[in-house]
Design an enzyme around this catalytic site. Sequence first.
Site, PDB file in Angstrom:
ATOM      1  N   ARG A  96       0.820  -1.219   0.000  1.00 42.53           N
ATOM      2  CA  ARG A  96       0.000   0.000   0.000  1.00 42.53           C
ATOM      3  C   ARG A  96       0.853   1.269   0.000  1.00 42.53           C
ATOM      4  NH1 ARG A  96      -5.560  -0.339   1.743  1.00 42.53           N
ATOM      5  NH2 ARG A  96      -6.348  -2.186   0.728  1.00 42.53           N
TER       6      ARG A  96
ATOM      7  N   ASP B 244      -6.569  -3.499  -7.438  1.00 41.57           N
ATOM      8  CA  ASP B 244      -7.100  -4.040  -6.183  1.00 41.57           C
ATOM      9  C   ASP B 244      -7.327  -5.535  -6.345  1.00 41.57           C
ATOM     10  OD1 ASP B 244      -8.295  -2.864  -3.469  1.00 41.57           O
ATOM     11  OD2 ASP B 244      -9.427  -4.648  -4.065  1.00 41.57           O
TER      12      ASP B 244
ATOM     13  N   TYR C 270     -14.276 -12.418   0.640  1.00 47.36           N
ATOM     14  CA  TYR C 270     -15.061 -11.225   0.275  1.00 47.36           C
ATOM     15  C   TYR C 270     -16.284 -11.616  -0.559  1.00 47.36           C
ATOM     16  CZ  TYR C 270     -11.451  -8.008   1.940  1.00 47.36           C
ATOM     17  OH  TYR C 270     -10.577  -7.315   2.725  1.00 47.36           O
TER      18      TYR C 270
ATOM     19  N   ARG D 185      -7.640  11.459  -6.008  1.00 47.39           N
ATOM     20  CA  ARG D 185      -8.876  10.882  -5.486  1.00 47.39           C
ATOM     21  C   ARG D 185     -10.006  11.905  -5.324  1.00 47.39           C
ATOM     22  NH1 ARG D 185     -11.848   8.135  -4.205  1.00 47.39           N
ATOM     23  NH2 ARG D 185     -11.717   6.814  -2.364  1.00 47.39           N
TER      24      ARG D 185
ATOM     25  N   ARG E 114      -3.924   6.820   0.419  1.00 46.76           N
ATOM     26  CA  ARG E 114      -4.440   8.080   0.975  1.00 46.76           C
ATOM     27  C   ARG E 114      -3.499   8.814   1.919  1.00 46.76           C
ATOM     28  NH1 ARG E 114     -10.126   5.383   2.312  1.00 46.76           N
ATOM     29  NH2 ARG E 114      -8.575   3.813   2.850  1.00 46.76           N
TER      30      ARG E 114
HETATM   31  O1  CP3 Z   1       0.116   0.504  -3.331  1.00 40.22           O
HETATM   32  C1  CP3 Z   1      -0.326  -0.671  -3.397  1.00 40.22           C
HETATM   33  O2  CP3 Z   1      -0.104  -1.505  -2.496  1.00 40.22           O
HETATM   34  C2  CP3 Z   1      -1.064  -1.110  -4.622  1.00 40.22           C
HETATM   35  C3  CP3 Z   1      -2.483  -1.005  -4.602  1.00 40.22           C
HETATM   36  C4  CP3 Z   1      -3.364  -1.939  -3.784  1.00 40.22           C
HETATM   37  C5  CP3 Z   1      -4.675  -1.563  -3.400  1.00 40.22           C
HETATM   38  N1  CP3 Z   1      -5.272  -2.643  -2.830  1.00 40.22           N
HETATM   39  C6  CP3 Z   1      -5.303  -0.252  -3.653  1.00 40.22           C
HETATM   40  C7  CP3 Z   1      -6.369   0.179  -2.714  1.00 40.22           C
HETATM   41  C8  CP3 Z   1      -3.169  -3.254  -3.347  1.00 40.22           C
HETATM   42  C9  CP3 Z   1      -1.921  -4.137  -3.451  1.00 40.22           C
HETATM   43  C10 CP3 Z   1      -4.391  -3.688  -2.748  1.00 40.22           C
HETATM   44  C11 CP3 Z   1      -4.602  -5.049  -2.224  1.00 40.22           C
HETATM   45  C12 CP3 Z   1      -5.786  -5.306  -1.405  1.00 40.22           C
HETATM   46  N2  CP3 Z   1      -7.069  -4.841  -1.567  1.00 40.22           N
HETATM   47  C13 CP3 Z   1      -5.818  -6.244  -0.347  1.00 40.22           C
HETATM   48  C14 CP3 Z   1      -4.660  -7.081   0.111  1.00 40.22           C
HETATM   49  C15 CP3 Z   1      -3.691  -6.291   0.885  1.00 40.22           C
HETATM   50  C16 CP3 Z   1      -4.132  -5.979   2.278  1.00 40.22           C
HETATM   51  O3  CP3 Z   1      -4.152  -4.779   2.612  1.00 40.22           O
HETATM   52  O4  CP3 Z   1      -4.417  -6.914   3.009  1.00 40.22           O
HETATM   53  C17 CP3 Z   1      -7.119  -6.257   0.171  1.00 40.22           C
HETATM   54  C18 CP3 Z   1      -7.612  -7.076   1.347  1.00 40.22           C
HETATM   55  C19 CP3 Z   1      -7.895  -5.385  -0.619  1.00 40.22           C
HETATM   56  C20 CP3 Z   1      -9.345  -5.104  -0.504  1.00 40.22           C
HETATM   57  C21 CP3 Z   1      -9.605  -3.704  -0.176  1.00 40.22           C
HETATM   58  N3  CP3 Z   1      -9.420  -2.638  -1.040  1.00 40.22           N
HETATM   59  C22 CP3 Z   1     -10.108  -3.171   1.026  1.00 40.22           C
HETATM   60  C23 CP3 Z   1     -10.437  -3.987   2.255  1.00 40.22           C
HETATM   61  C24 CP3 Z   1     -10.223  -1.798   0.849  1.00 40.22           C
HETATM   62  C25 CP3 Z   1     -10.859  -0.819   1.790  1.00 40.22           C
HETATM   63  C26 CP3 Z   1     -10.039  -0.538   2.972  1.00 40.22           C
HETATM   64  C27 CP3 Z   1      -9.486   0.846   2.890  1.00 40.22           C
HETATM   65  O5  CP3 Z   1      -8.277   0.994   3.117  1.00 40.22           O
HETATM   66  O6  CP3 Z   1     -10.279   1.746   2.618  1.00 40.22           O
HETATM   67  C28 CP3 Z   1      -9.744  -1.476  -0.426  1.00 40.22           C
HETATM   68  C29 CP3 Z   1      -9.622  -0.139  -1.019  1.00 40.22           C
HETATM   69  C30 CP3 Z   1      -8.281   0.240  -1.541  1.00 40.22           C
HETATM   70  N4  CP3 Z   1      -7.534  -0.484  -2.418  1.00 40.22           N
HETATM   71  C31 CP3 Z   1      -7.579   1.430  -1.254  1.00 40.22           C
HETATM   72  C32 CP3 Z   1      -6.378   1.391  -1.984  1.00 40.22           C
HETATM   73  C33 CP3 Z   1      -5.279   2.432  -2.051  1.00 40.22           C
HETATM   74  C34 CP3 Z   1      -8.105   2.512  -0.306  1.00 40.22           C
HETATM   75  C35 CP3 Z   1      -7.878   3.899  -0.745  1.00 40.22           C
HETATM   76  C36 CP3 Z   1      -8.966   4.543  -1.551  1.00 40.22           C
HETATM   77  O7  CP3 Z   1     -10.155   4.285  -1.383  1.00 40.22           O
HETATM   78  O8  CP3 Z   1      -8.544   5.403  -2.338  1.00 40.22           O
END
Ligand code: CP3
Length: 348
Positions: free
Chosen positions: A25, A74, A150, A38, A29
């Site tokens: 990540r 994602d 999920y 965003r 944000r």
């Molecule tokens: O920079 C990076 O790591 C690359 C981008 C990336 C995202 N998601 C973008 C994202 C990666 C590698 C992921 C993987 C991901 N997505 C996982 C596995 C990694 C982990 O954290 O365990 C999981 C479980 C998800 C599912 C997911 N996506 C969730 C649970 C959420 C919501 C939680 C939150 O932080 O709001 C997301 C949204 C998400 N995916 C964001 C980002 C940057 C949140 C930011 C936004 O909404 O702009």
Amino acid sequence: MAMNERFLRACRRKPVDVTPVWFMRQAGRYMPEYRLIREKYSLLEICYQPELAAEVTLQPVRALRVDAAILFADILLPVIPLGLGLEFAKGEGPVIGKPVRTMEDVAAMRPVHAETDLGYVLEAIRILRGELNGTPLIGFCGAPFTVASYMIEGGSSREFLKTKMMMYSAPETWHALMEKLSGVLSEYLVAQIRAGAQAVQVFDSWVGTLSPQDYENFVLPYSQRVLAAARAQNVPVIHFGTNTATLLPLMKRAGGDVIGLDWRIPLDDGWALLGGDIAVQGNLDPAVLFAPLSEIKTRVHDILRRADGRPGHIFNLGHGILQHTPVENVKAIVEMVHEYLPTPVVER
Ligand code: CP3
């Protein structure tokens, strides 16, 4: 050593000049330049537009001087062509429109062709390989268990009750779902490698909710399929999970050149459980990034001391960067890792 060789060499357990470092990540944000984008586009809109996804991928590479880029996408994108619907609701995290609960739901899942259905991800990879100037690009997908959780729960979960109830009460439905899903994820990951991803990470973020026995019976064969498909393409494969202290030997059996460790196990203990013939990635607690720099430094050095200069350590957090993390602390960690010199062995 060219900065861009460190990460890939460490994945292969080859000697490096200094420990490579990147962050799960690392785009997100906590970065002002990400928040700016965003304001105009939703998360999915960024993913759908390869130029935008590429730009966001590059933001932390420019700002932090990390040793690898991770594609901005994602793990839940494949559920869209499967026909389940995906939304990121404000404050709620991901929401799956049509969760999978029965054998009929599994049968109704649409076939997915990564090259077309997820072509926008592959296009972002192609753009990035032209723009990264040699910094290696990591592709990724979710592991079958974490993505299935999920799909079944309909969103994030704490107890994974519906998921476990499918395993325990309707195992034939579970296995049919995992069979389909592991096929889709394998094809998607291979397509990313063909498009130019130089390493891949398989995220099994929530697998630590399972006992070793359930992992072995309900998950391992499917993770193995995805990891083996990627490995056959001859790029390093990172296999990541959290809360996995009791699962590490089984995760190793499932596959991966590198195993991700979270902070709940000391790095050297985790590495010992895995045996010396595999690389490890980790494992700073993401919460430590909110502490004073002196405390951060103590803990970064503790991890590097535990790795002890052995080939095959990639520095990372034990899980993703948290939302309000101070950017300057992330930057400082990259410097601490790159400047670290192992304590010389004192001659006696
Ligand atoms: O920079 C990076 O790591 C690359 C981008 C990336 C995202 N998601 C973008 C994202 C990666 C590698 C992921 C993987 C991901 N997505 C996982 C596995 C990694 C982990 O954290 O365990 C999981 C479980 C998800 C599912 C997911 N996506 C969730 C649970 C959420 C919501 C939680 C939150 O932080 O709001 C997301 C949204 C998400 N995916 C964001 C980002 C940057 C949140 C930011 C936004 O909404 O702009």
